[in-house]
Design a protein around this motif. Structure first.
Motif, PDB file in Angstrom:
ATOM      1  N   GLN A  98       0.845  -1.202   0.000  1.00 48.73           N
ATOM      2  CA  GLN A  98       0.000   0.000   0.000  1.00 48.73           C
ATOM      3  C   GLN A  98       0.878   1.249   0.000  1.00 48.73           C
ATOM      4  OE1 GLN A  98      -3.567  -0.034   0.514  1.00 48.73           O
ATOM      5  NE2 GLN A  98      -3.468  -2.238   0.232  1.00 48.73           N
ATOM      6  N   CYS A  99       0.361   2.313  -0.576  1.00 50.46           N
ATOM      7  CA  CYS A  99       1.018   3.619  -0.472  1.00 50.46           C
ATOM      8  C   CYS A  99       0.387   4.325   0.728  1.00 50.46           C
ATOM      9  CB  CYS A  99       0.820   4.431  -1.746  1.00 50.46           C
ATOM     10  SG  CYS A  99       1.723   3.756  -3.140  1.00 50.46           S
ATOM     11  N   MET A 100       1.194   4.557   1.751  1.00 46.96           N
ATOM     12  CA  MET A 100       0.727   5.156   2.992  1.00 46.96           C
ATOM     13  C   MET A 100       1.160   6.617   3.052  1.00 46.96           C
ATOM     14  SD  MET A 100      -0.384   2.273   4.207  1.00 46.96           S
ATOM     15  CE  MET A 100      -0.638   2.309   5.945  1.00 46.96           C
ATOM     16  N   THR A 101       0.413   7.417   3.801  1.00 46.07           N
ATOM     17  CA  THR A 101       0.784   8.817   3.992  1.00 46.07           C
ATOM     18  C   THR A 101       0.779   9.137   5.474  1.00 46.07           C
ATOM     19  OG1 THR A 101      -1.506   9.542   3.756  1.00 46.07           O
ATOM     20  CG2 THR A 101      -0.155   9.550   1.772  1.00 46.07           C
ATOM     21  N   ASP A 102       1.619  10.083   5.840  1.00 46.81           N
ATOM     22  CA  ASP A 102       1.713  10.496   7.232  1.00 46.81           C
ATOM     23  C   ASP A 102       2.294  11.901   7.284  1.00 46.81           C
ATOM     24  OD1 ASP A 102       1.504  10.248   9.993  1.00 46.81           O
ATOM     25  OD2 ASP A 102       2.455   8.275  10.002  1.00 46.81           O
ATOM     26  N   THR A 103       2.011  12.601   8.355  1.00 43.37           N
ATOM     27  CA  THR A 103       2.553  13.933   8.568  1.00 43.37           C
ATOM     28  C   THR A 103       3.334  13.916   9.869  1.00 43.37           C
ATOM     29  OG1 THR A 103       0.614  14.873   7.484  1.00 43.37           O
ATOM     30  CG2 THR A 103       1.960  16.371   8.757  1.00 43.37           C
ATOM     31  N   GLY A 104       4.527  14.518   9.845  1.00 40.76           N
ATOM     32  CA  GLY A 104       5.318  14.529  11.062  1.00 40.76           C
ATOM     33  C   GLY A 104       6.612  15.290  10.902  1.00 40.76           C
ATOM     34  N   PHE A 105       7.540  15.002  11.808  1.00 39.57           N
ATOM     35  CA  PHE A 105       8.827  15.685  11.855  1.00 39.57           C
ATOM     36  C   PHE A 105       9.945  14.662  11.737  1.00 39.57           C
ATOM     37  CE2 PHE A 105       5.777  18.310  14.068  1.00 39.57           C
ATOM     38  CZ  PHE A 105       6.037  19.575  13.555  1.00 39.57           C
ATOM     39  N   ILE A 106      10.924  14.949  10.909  1.00 38.88           N
ATOM     40  CA  ILE A 106      12.069  14.058  10.734  1.00 38.88           C
ATOM     41  C   ILE A 106      12.992  14.210  11.945  1.00 38.88           C
ATOM     42  CG2 ILE A 106      14.046  13.471   9.268  1.00 38.88           C
ATOM     43  CD1 ILE A 106      11.257  13.048   7.961  1.00 38.88           C
ATOM     44  N   GLN A 107      13.363  13.085  12.540  1.00 34.10           N
ATOM     45  CA  GLN A 107      14.223  13.119  13.716  1.00 34.10           C
ATOM     46  C   GLN A 107      15.636  12.616  13.420  1.00 34.10           C
ATOM     47  OE1 GLN A 107      13.437  10.409  17.018  1.00 34.10           O
ATOM     48  NE2 GLN A 107      13.690  12.125  18.419  1.00 34.10           N
ATOM     49  N   PHE A 108      15.756  11.696  12.472  1.00 38.77           N
ATOM     50  CA  PHE A 108      17.048  11.068  12.206  1.00 38.77           C
ATOM     51  C   PHE A 108      17.063  10.544  10.780  1.00 38.77           C
ATOM     52  CE2 PHE A 108      19.601   7.129  12.198  1.00 38.77           C
ATOM     53  CZ  PHE A 108      20.823   7.621  12.625  1.00 38.77           C
ATOM     54  N   VAL A 109      18.206  10.690  10.090  1.00 39.68           N
ATOM     55  CA  VAL A 109      18.366  10.149   8.740  1.00 39.68           C
ATOM     56  C   VAL A 109      19.705   9.428   8.668  1.00 39.68           C
ATOM     57  CG1 VAL A 109      18.556  10.676   6.273  1.00 39.68           C
ATOM     58  CG2 VAL A 109      17.012  12.024   7.711  1.00 39.68           C
TER      59      VAL A 109
END
Length: 111
Positions: free
Chosen positions: A69-80
């Protein structure tokens, strides 16, 4: 005198949980989509946006591929971690940490 008192209500498929589970799996399989392939330019843009979001703490709108599935979410990046193919974001609604593979990421945009 009420004779049907204490009798269970008939529920289709509930009497055969294996059949219900199998039917649900078939329905889920039909809803699956293949993972979209990204161009090198799209991957570069995603990486740039992730790094900018990490350093500026701007909220992002993510689209990622999970379980067909293609999922969507909204948030803040904490670590890459590009070498480890991983990033962590805090979702806006529940404020939970979510670990996602970078290879599952389809799109990242600022909200």
């Amino acid at each position: 005198m009420n004779h049907d008192r204490g009798m269970k209500k008939w529920r289709p498929f509930a009497s055969m949980p294996e059949q219900y589970t199998g039917l649900q799996e078939v329905i889920n399989k039909q809803a699956e989509v293949p993972q979209p392939l990204l161009t090198e330019e799209q991957v570069e843009q995603i990486n740039f946006t992730l790094i900018e979001a990490l350093h500026t703490n701007k909220q992002v709108y993510l689209t990622y591929y999970k379980h067909g599935q293609c999922m969507t979410d909204t948030g803040f990046i904490q670590f890459v971690d590009s070498l480890g193919d991983l990033f962590i974001f805090i979702d806006e609604v529940f404020e939970l940490k979510n670990k996602i593979r970078l290879s599952e990421l389809i799109d990242v945009r600022f909200t």
